[in-house]
Design a protein around this motif. Structure first.
Motif, short mmCIF file in Angstrom:
data_model
loop_
_atom_site.label_atom_id
_atom_site.label_comp_id
_atom_site.label_asym_id
_atom_site.label_seq_id
_atom_site.Cartn_x
_atom_site.Cartn_y
_atom_site.Cartn_z
N GLY A 37 0.78 -1.23 0.00
CA GLY A 37 0.00 0.00 0.00
C GLY A 37 0.81 1.28 0.00
N PHE A 38 2.12 1.20 -0.24
CA PHE A 38 2.94 2.42 -0.28
C PHE A 38 2.83 3.07 -1.66
N SER A 39 2.76 4.40 -1.66
CA SER A 39 2.60 5.17 -2.91
C SER A 39 3.90 5.88 -3.25
N PRO A 40 4.42 5.71 -4.48
CA PRO A 40 5.66 6.39 -4.87
C PRO A 40 5.47 7.90 -4.94
N ILE A 41 6.45 8.63 -4.44
CA ILE A 41 6.48 10.10 -4.55
C ILE A 41 7.89 10.50 -4.95
N GLU A 42 8.07 11.77 -5.24
CA GLU A 42 9.41 12.28 -5.54
C GLU A 42 9.55 13.68 -4.96
N THR A 43 10.71 13.97 -4.40
CA THR A 43 11.01 15.30 -3.87
C THR A 43 12.27 15.83 -4.55
N PRO A 44 12.45 17.16 -4.59
CA PRO A 44 13.64 17.73 -5.24
C PRO A 44 14.93 17.31 -4.53
N CYS A 45 16.01 17.23 -5.28
CA CYS A 45 17.30 16.89 -4.66
C CYS A 45 17.89 18.09 -3.92
N VAL A 46 17.39 19.28 -4.21
CA VAL A 46 17.86 20.49 -3.53
C VAL A 46 16.83 20.92 -2.50
N GLU A 47 17.32 21.20 -1.28
CA GLU A 47 16.43 21.63 -0.20
C GLU A 47 16.88 22.98 0.35
N HIS A 48 15.96 23.69 1.00
CA HIS A 48 16.31 24.92 1.70
C HIS A 48 17.38 24.63 2.75
N ILE A 49 18.37 25.48 2.84
CA ILE A 49 19.46 25.24 3.79
C ILE A 49 18.96 25.26 5.23
N GLU A 50 17.91 26.05 5.49
CA GLU A 50 17.36 26.10 6.85
C GLU A 50 16.80 24.75 7.26
N ASN A 51 16.16 24.05 6.32
CA ASN A 51 15.60 22.74 6.62
C ASN A 51 16.70 21.71 6.87
N LEU A 52 17.75 21.78 6.05
CA LEU A 52 18.84 20.82 6.18
C LEU A 52 19.65 21.03 7.45
N CYS A 53 19.68 22.26 7.94
CA CYS A 53 20.48 22.60 9.13
C CYS A 53 19.61 22.84 10.35
N GLY A 119 15.69 7.62 -4.41
CA GLY A 119 16.39 8.74 -5.03
C GLY A 119 17.79 8.91 -4.49
N SER A 120 18.59 9.70 -5.19
CA SER A 120 19.97 9.95 -4.79
C SER A 120 20.02 10.98 -3.67
N VAL A 121 20.98 10.78 -2.77
CA VAL A 121 21.28 11.75 -1.71
C VAL A 121 22.79 11.98 -1.73
N TRP A 122 23.24 13.04 -1.07
CA TRP A 122 24.65 13.43 -1.13
C TRP A 122 25.17 13.76 0.26
N ARG A 123 26.34 13.22 0.59
CA ARG A 123 27.02 13.54 1.85
C ARG A 123 28.52 13.67 1.58
N ALA A 124 29.12 14.71 2.11
CA ALA A 124 30.56 14.93 1.94
C ALA A 124 31.32 14.07 2.94
N ASP A 125 31.13 12.76 2.81
CA ASP A 125 31.67 11.78 3.75
C ASP A 125 33.00 11.25 3.25
N GLN A 126 33.69 10.48 4.08
CA GLN A 126 34.92 9.80 3.66
C GLN A 126 34.53 8.51 2.97
N PRO A 127 34.77 8.38 1.67
CA PRO A 127 34.33 7.19 0.93
C PRO A 127 35.01 5.92 1.43
N GLN A 128 34.28 4.82 1.42
CA GLN A 128 34.81 3.50 1.76
C GLN A 128 33.89 2.46 1.13
N LYS A 129 34.19 1.17 1.35
CA LYS A 129 33.39 0.12 0.74
C LYS A 129 31.91 0.29 1.08
#
Length: 416
Positions: A37-53, A119-129
Motif C-alpha cells: 500500500g505504499f505510494s511512490p512520490i518524488e522530492t527535489p534533490c535540492v532543499e532549503h538550507i534552513e531545513n537541512l540545518c 532517489g539519490s542523496v549526497w554527503r561529503a563523507d569519507q568514501p569507503q566500501k
C-alpha cells in the motif's frame, strides 16, 4: 590540458552489468512496497538550507554539499557569514524532504499516508566500501499512524523484500528511544546529558562495556552513575526476559505502553514473516539521528560489517514545519550496500529476457541489412532482447565484452 576522466571522489560510474542488477532491484522494491500500500512520490534533490540545518540530521548536517546563492542574491563584496553565501543544499537523506513534502501537500494525501521514495542523496563523507558521497536511498514511511501497526508494516515490507532477494538469516535489531531515555534518567543522568550518554553508548559494539565506562568517566560523570548505568545493562543481559526486567525495574520512570508496543511488534512480525530472520530486542541500539522519538530498528547481515537498513519513529519532525505534530515512522534500505553484496555474490537477474547479439559485417548491402533487421524485429516480438551492431575486427574481444553485459547468443551476418 586533458580533461579528467575519473569521476569526482566518492562518486562512481555504473557499468551495464551492475545497472541491470540495480534496475531489477529497483523494480522489485517498487513492486513489493506497492503491494503493502505504499505510494511512490518524488522530492527535489535540492532543499532549503534552513531545513537541512535544523538540527534534525545529527552528524549528517556536517556533511552537507551547500549551494551558493545565484545572480543578484550573491553579493561577495558584502558577504560576512556563510549564510550570506548559501541558501540551499543537496539533500543528505529523504526524511527531511519527506516531512517538508507532507507539510506542503497533506490536504491532498490520504491519512495515514504510506510513502515510497527512491532517489539519490549526497554527503561529503569519507568514501569507503559500500559508502559513497552520492548514493541511492530507498525509504518507506507511514505518516499519520500513531499505533505500532506502522512499525509492524515497515518491518514486514522490508524483510519481505530482502526475502525476495534470497537473503535469510539476517538480524532485525529493535529498541525504543523512550527506553534509552528512561534507563539513563533512572541512573541519575539529566535530560541535558542524554545526547552525550547516547553517543558513548552507541560505540559499545566497538569499544565494549569497559570502553563505555571509561568514556563516561572521562566525560565527567560520577563513578556511582556510571556503575549503575552499565550495571543495569549487564543485569538485563542476564535476565530471562529483558523486556519484563525493564518493565519492572523502570516502573514509574518509563512511559506506560512502551514495553507492550515492543511485544506486539515482535509477536506480530514473527507470526506472519515471509522469510527466516531473527527479530531481537537490543537495548544498546541508539541510531544517530536526533529526530527519532520512539521505536528504532536496524538490519544486520553477516555479509556486511555495518547495518544494511535502518529507521524508526520521528513524531516531532513534521510539527517543526506546521506547528502540529504528526506521528511518523520510516525504514530505509541501504540500497548501495545491498547492490554491493549482490554483485560480490555474482547475482543474476532472474527471468531476464534472452539477450542475443547480431554481428553484421561492415559494408553490408541495404537489401541484406533489411533482412537482418526484420529477423531482429521478429526475435524482439518473441520477447528476446536483440542487439544489432557492426562486427569488430577482434570478434573474440567484442564477444567477451558483450558476454559481460549478459549476452548469451551470437549470430554473425556476412554480405556474401
Amino acid at each position: 590540458m586533458a580533461l579528467k576522466k575519473k569521476p569526482v571522489k566518492g562518486m562512481k560510474d555504473i557499468l551495464p552489468a551492475e545497472m541491470q542488477v540495480r534496475d531489477y532491484v529497483t523494480g522489485l522494491i517498487k513492486e513489493t512496497y506497492k503491494s503493502f500500500g505504499f505510494s511512490p512520490i518524488e522530492t527535489p534533490c535540492v532543499e532549503h538550507i534552513e531545513n537541512l540545518c535544523s538540527k534534525q540530521g545529527g552528524d549528517n548536517e556536517k556533511l552537507i554539499f551547500k549551494i551558493m546563492k545565484r545572480g543578484a542574491r550573491l553579493d561577495l563584496a558584502k558577504a560576512e557569514t556563510e549564510a550570506d553565501l548559501t541558501d540551499s543544499g543537496l539533500r543528505y537523506d529523504l526524511t527531511v524532504p519527506l516531512s517538508r513534502f507532507y507539510s506542503n501537500n497533506s490536504n491532498d494525501l490520504a491519512s495515514p499516508f504510506k510513502a515510497l521514495q527512491i532517489g539519490s542523496v549526497w554527503r561529503a563523507d569519507q568514501p569507503q566500501k559500500g559508502r559513497f558521497r552520492q548514493f541511492v536511498q530507498c525509504d518507506i514511511d507511514i505518516l499519520g499512524e500513531a499505533s505500532c501497526l506502522a512499525e509492524i508494516e515497515l518491518i514486514l515490507a522490508t524483510t519481505t523484500l530482502l526475502g525476495k532477494l534470497d537473503f535469510s538469516g539476517f538480524k532485525v535489531r529493535i529498541n525504543e528511544r523512550r527506553i534509552l531515555k528512561a534507563m539513563a534518567l533512572y541512573c541519575g543522568f539529566s535530560e541535558e546529558q542524554l545526547d552525550l550518554v547516547f553517543i558513548i553508548l552507541d560505540k559499545m559494539d566497538k569499544i565494549g562495556w569497559d570502553g563505555v565506562k571509561t568514556e563516561l568517566l572521562e566525560a565527567g560523570f560520577s563513578d556511582e552513575m556510571v556503575e549503575r548505568y552499565v550495571g543495569l545493562f549487564q543485569e538485563m543481559e542476564g535476565a530471562e526476559d529483558a523486556l519484563s526486567y525493564l518493565e519492572k525495574t523502570l516502573s514509574g520512570v518509563l512511559e506506560e505502553g512502551v514495553i507492550d508496543n515492543l511485544r506486539t511488534i515482535r509477536e506480530s512480525v514473527e507470526a506472519v514473516r515471509t522469510c527466516e530472520f531473527e527479530l531481537t530486542f537490543d537495548p544498546t541500539l541508539v541510531r544517530g539521528m536526533s529526530y527519532y522519538t520512539g521505536t528504532i530498528f536496524e538490519i544486520e547481515m553477516a555479509q556486511f560489517r555495518s547495518s544494511v537498513a535502518g529507521g524508526g519513529r520521528y513524531d516531532k519532525m513534521i510539527g517543526k514545519f506546521t506547528g502540529n505534530d504528526v506521528p511518523a515512522c520510516g525504514f530505509s534500505i541501504g540500497f548501495e550496500r545491498i547492490i554491493t553484496i549482490l554483485m560480490e555474490q555474482g547475482f543474476s537477474v532472474p527471468g531476464a529476457p534472452l539477450k542475443k547479439a547480431f554481428l553484421i559485417e561492415k559494408k553490408m548491402p541495404a537489401e541484406k541489412l533489411c533482412e537482418v533487421l526484420k529477423e531482429a524485429k521478429a526475435e524482439r516480438e518473441q520477447g528476446a532482447q536483440v542487439l544489432v551492431t557492426l562486427m569488430n575486427k577482434n570478434k573474440k574481444f567484442q564477444k567477451e565484452q558483450l558476454t559481460k553485459e549478459g549476452y548469451t547468443e551470437f549470430k554473425e551476418f556476412f554480405h556474401s
